[in-house]
Structure formats: C-alpha cells, structure tokens
Design an enzyme around this catalytic site. Structure first.
Site, PDB file in Angstrom:
ATOM      1  N   TRP A  10      17.103  15.539  21.728  1.00 26.29           N
ATOM      2  CA  TRP A  10      17.480  16.582  20.761  1.00 26.29           C
ATOM      3  C   TRP A  10      16.616  17.834  20.885  1.00 26.29           C
ATOM      4  O   TRP A  10      16.908  18.843  20.249  1.00 26.29           O
ATOM      5  CB  TRP A  10      17.379  16.037  19.331  1.00 26.29           C
ATOM      6  CG  TRP A  10      18.376  14.986  18.980  1.00 26.29           C
ATOM      7  CD1 TRP A  10      19.251  14.327  19.815  1.00 26.29           C
ATOM      8  CD2 TRP A  10      18.617  14.440  17.677  1.00 26.29           C
ATOM      9  NE1 TRP A  10      20.000  13.423  19.114  1.00 26.29           N
ATOM     10  CE2 TRP A  10      19.633  13.472  17.786  1.00 26.29           C
ATOM     11  CE3 TRP A  10      18.060  14.674  16.418  1.00 26.29           C
ATOM     12  CZ2 TRP A  10      20.109  12.732  16.702  1.00 26.29           C
ATOM     13  CZ3 TRP A  10      18.530  13.951  15.327  1.00 26.29           C
ATOM     14  CH2 TRP A  10      19.548  12.994  15.477  1.00 26.29           C
ATOM     15  N   LYS A  11      15.513  17.719  21.617  1.00 24.96           N
ATOM     16  CA  LYS A  11      14.569  18.854  21.771  1.00 24.96           C
ATOM     17  C   LYS A  11      14.152  19.377  20.397  1.00 24.96           C
ATOM     18  O   LYS A  11      14.017  18.596  19.466  1.00 24.96           O
ATOM     19  CB  LYS A  11      15.194  19.952  22.636  1.00 24.96           C
ATOM     20  CG  LYS A  11      15.788  19.420  23.926  1.00 24.96           C
ATOM     21  CD  LYS A  11      16.095  20.514  24.897  1.00 24.96           C
ATOM     22  CE  LYS A  11      16.881  19.962  26.041  1.00 24.96           C
ATOM     23  NZ  LYS A  11      16.896  20.819  27.191  1.00 24.96           N
ATOM     24  N   HIS A  95       9.074  15.796  30.763  1.00 29.23           N
ATOM     25  CA  HIS A  95      10.286  16.627  30.776  1.00 29.23           C
ATOM     26  C   HIS A  95       9.926  17.987  31.374  1.00 29.23           C
ATOM     27  O   HIS A  95       8.817  18.489  31.181  1.00 29.23           O
ATOM     28  CB  HIS A  95      10.812  16.785  29.347  1.00 29.23           C
ATOM     29  CG  HIS A  95      12.164  17.420  29.294  1.00 29.23           C
ATOM     30  ND1 HIS A  95      12.345  18.779  29.408  1.00 29.23           N
ATOM     31  CD2 HIS A  95      13.401  16.881  29.172  1.00 29.23           C
ATOM     32  CE1 HIS A  95      13.647  19.041  29.354  1.00 29.23           C
ATOM     33  NE2 HIS A  95      14.308  17.900  29.213  1.00 29.23           N
ATOM     34  N   GLU A  97      10.557  20.845  30.492  1.00 28.82           N
ATOM     35  CA  GLU A  97      10.108  21.852  29.507  1.00 28.82           C
ATOM     36  C   GLU A  97       8.648  21.600  29.125  1.00 28.82           C
ATOM     37  O   GLU A  97       7.920  22.546  28.817  1.00 28.82           O
ATOM     38  CB  GLU A  97      11.047  21.841  28.285  1.00 28.82           C
ATOM     39  CG  GLU A  97      12.386  22.485  28.644  1.00 28.82           C
ATOM     40  CD  GLU A  97      13.594  21.933  27.890  1.00 28.82           C
ATOM     41  OE1 GLU A  97      13.425  21.264  26.862  1.00 28.82           O
ATOM     42  OE2 GLU A  97      14.721  22.188  28.358  1.00 28.82           O
ATOM     43  N   GLU A 167      16.255  15.193  36.750  1.00 24.26           N
ATOM     44  CA  GLU A 167      16.815  16.348  36.052  1.00 24.26           C
ATOM     45  C   GLU A 167      16.496  17.607  36.852  1.00 24.26           C
ATOM     46  O   GLU A 167      15.389  18.165  36.720  1.00 24.26           O
ATOM     47  CB  GLU A 167      16.198  16.474  34.654  1.00 24.26           C
ATOM     48  CG  GLU A 167      16.439  15.283  33.763  1.00 24.26           C
ATOM     49  CD  GLU A 167      16.388  15.675  32.297  1.00 24.26           C
ATOM     50  OE1 GLU A 167      17.385  15.467  31.619  1.00 24.26           O
ATOM     51  OE2 GLU A 167      15.369  16.226  31.856  1.00 24.26           O
ATOM     52  N   GLY A 173      20.350  22.838  30.631  1.00 27.70           N
ATOM     53  CA  GLY A 173      20.723  23.843  29.641  1.00 27.70           C
ATOM     54  C   GLY A 173      21.393  25.071  30.226  1.00 27.70           C
ATOM     55  O   GLY A 173      21.585  26.070  29.534  1.00 27.70           O
ATOM     56  N   SER A 212      22.971  19.421  31.996  1.00 29.07           N
ATOM     57  CA  SER A 212      24.308  19.872  31.591  1.00 29.07           C
ATOM     58  C   SER A 212      25.377  18.786  31.712  1.00 29.07           C
ATOM     59  O   SER A 212      26.501  19.057  32.124  1.00 29.07           O
ATOM     60  CB  SER A 212      24.706  21.126  32.376  1.00 29.07           C
ATOM     61  OG  SER A 212      23.813  22.181  32.089  1.00 29.07           O
ATOM     62  N   GLY A 233      20.925  16.574  26.903  1.00 22.00           N
ATOM     63  CA  GLY A 233      20.308  17.522  25.974  1.00 22.00           C
ATOM     64  C   GLY A 233      21.343  18.071  25.018  1.00 22.00           C
ATOM     65  O   GLY A 233      21.741  17.418  24.054  1.00 22.00           O
ATOM     66  N   GLY A 234      21.851  19.283  25.307  1.00 25.87           N
ATOM     67  CA  GLY A 234      22.758  20.004  24.414  1.00 25.87           C
ATOM     68  C   GLY A 234      23.908  19.157  23.881  1.00 25.87           C
ATOM     69  O   GLY A 234      24.195  19.186  22.675  1.00 25.87           O
TER      70      GLY A 234
END
Ligand code: PEP
Length: 249
Positions: A10-11, A95, A97, A167, A173, A212, A233-234
């Site tokens: 969910w970030k 991750h 990020e 990833e 994203g 994605s 993710g999204g």
C-alpha cells in the site's frame, strides 16, 4: 508445485478509515483463491487495525519495512518483534523506493533479512534494475549483485524461507510493465542463482513479479514458469483490481 503469493504494497496510503474500507471490501469480495497466499502490507499506523480485521481470515499481514535493530535509540524505527506482536508474518525488504529515497544497500537488506528470519517473519526481498541499467545491458549484473548481496551468508534453511520480488524500477508505478518474456528471463536467472546456492531452495523459492501489475496483464505474467505471483502497488489500493489479480493467479 511452488507456493503462489499475491502481496499488496500500500506504500504511503491507508489511514485507519481507508484501511477499514479497503479490507472490508477485500473480505466481502472474492479475494480467496485456494492456490494463493494473499497478503496486504499497509503502513505501520494501520497494521493494528488491519490485523484485527483480518484475524481468522485467509488474508495475511505484512509490513513494508523493518529496522535492523531490536530496540534502543533509533528514532522512527520499528523492530521485528513489534511487527510480530501486531500480527504481521511477512515484511517487504529492500523495496526500490527504500533503496532510492533512504539509500538502503544490499548489505543492510541482508542484515534486516537475517533478523526477520530469526524472528520468524518471512522477508520479501526486492531486487530490480533501473531503465539505464537495462538499456546498458546490465540487468543480470545488477540483479545478480543484489541477489548475492542480499542473500550473503544465508543458511540453506533460511534460503528455503524467503520470497524474492523482481521489480524492474522502470516498471514501478509508471504504467510500463515488463513483457512476460522479459520478466521470465530475469526470474529464471534469479532461480538459477539460488539453485546454485542450494538446489532445493531454488526449486522452492517463490519469485514474485512487481511493476504496474494490473488485472489486464496479471494472467499472462503469472502464466510464466518462474513467476510465482505478484507484488502489487497501485492496483492493490482498489479492491476490485486486487481481487482480479488474485483470481488471475
Ligand atoms: C511496488 O511498489 O512494489 C509496485 C510494484 O508498484 P506498482 O504496482 O504501482 O508498479
């Protein structure tokens, strides 16, 4: 048959009311697939709420990161024990990020993963190349270095308890997805590396694809022989999309 896993990252999304709504929708919908381990990874502040709502359900709980320390003067950090006591059983580590915005290295991911394993959490270790690295033909070199760095010093027993997520950074994203063939090549490369460390661990290792993933591309990605599920993710923020991805597995 290897374990299939679909994990929602969910970030930085999910206040407590949003968590209640999303988990309510997942539990009310067809989010159960006998062949798949499903988990959600909300932010720390929503873990307790998520844990309470998910208790006794088919959906497991994970965290998005974890400290390498057990306790002490580390402001802002959360330990493995804290995650366990709130009901998490998985933790995402390394991750892109975290690597990009918090300068996390393979060495740090390696230390965190060992601590997670010792505590009884399943680490989902993320690896992946940037677009520049892919275009320079360095995908295998970069991913290979990440895999060997993150797994350095693991016992064969530990290797059998981990999950790896491939990833590609350029696909996270961005709406750009690796083709199933591109992803399969890297997944097979990762599996061969782990098989070289321990053949049984390599055979058992769940390798998730992330970048994605959407209802429209999930099925063809997960049909690849070395893709064992997805880190989403999204699309994990929309119950219908996440459920469609789980069903595609
Ligand atoms: C991720 O954050 O792990 C991810 C894969 O994001 P997205 O699905 O939004 O690309």
């Amino acid at each position: 048959m290897r374990r299939q896993i679909v994990a929602g990252n969910w970030k930085l999304n999910g206040t407590i009311p949003q968590t209640e709504k999303l988990i309510g929708a997942l539990l009310a919908g067809k989010s159960k697939n006998e062949r798949v381990t499903v988990l959600v990874c909300p932010p720390y502040t929503s873990l307790e709420t998520a844990s309470r709502l998910l208790k006794g359900s088919h959906i497991s709980l994970g965290a998005q990161d974890m400290s390498e320390h057990d306790g002490g003067a580390y402001t802002g950090e959360i330990s493995a024990e804290m995650l366990l006591t709130v009901g998490a059983t998985f933790v995402i580590l390394g991750h892109s990020e975290r690597r990009q915005f918090h300068a996390e290295s393979d060495d740090l991911v390696n230390r965190k993963a060992k601590i997670a394993l010792a505590a009884g959490l399943t680490p989902i270790i993320c690896v992946g190349e940037t677009l520049d690295q892919r275009e320079a033909g360095k995908t295998e070199k970069v991913v290979g270095t990440q895999v060997s760095g993150c797994l350095a010093g693991f016992s064969t027993d530990d290797l059998k308890k981990i999950v790896i997520a491939y990833e590609p950074v350029w696909a996270i994203g961005t709406g750009k997805t690796a083709t199933p063939e591109q992803a399969q090549l890297v997944h097979a490369f990762i599996r061969t590396m782990v098989r070289d460390m321990d053949s049984k661990a390599g055979d058992m290792l769940p390798i998730l694809y992330g970048g994605s993933v959407k209802p429209g591309n999930a099925q063809e990605l997960m049909a690849q022989p070395d893709i064992d599920g997805s880190l989403v993710g999204g699309a994990s923020l929309k119950a219908d999309d996440f459920i469609a991805i789980i069903s595609a597995c």
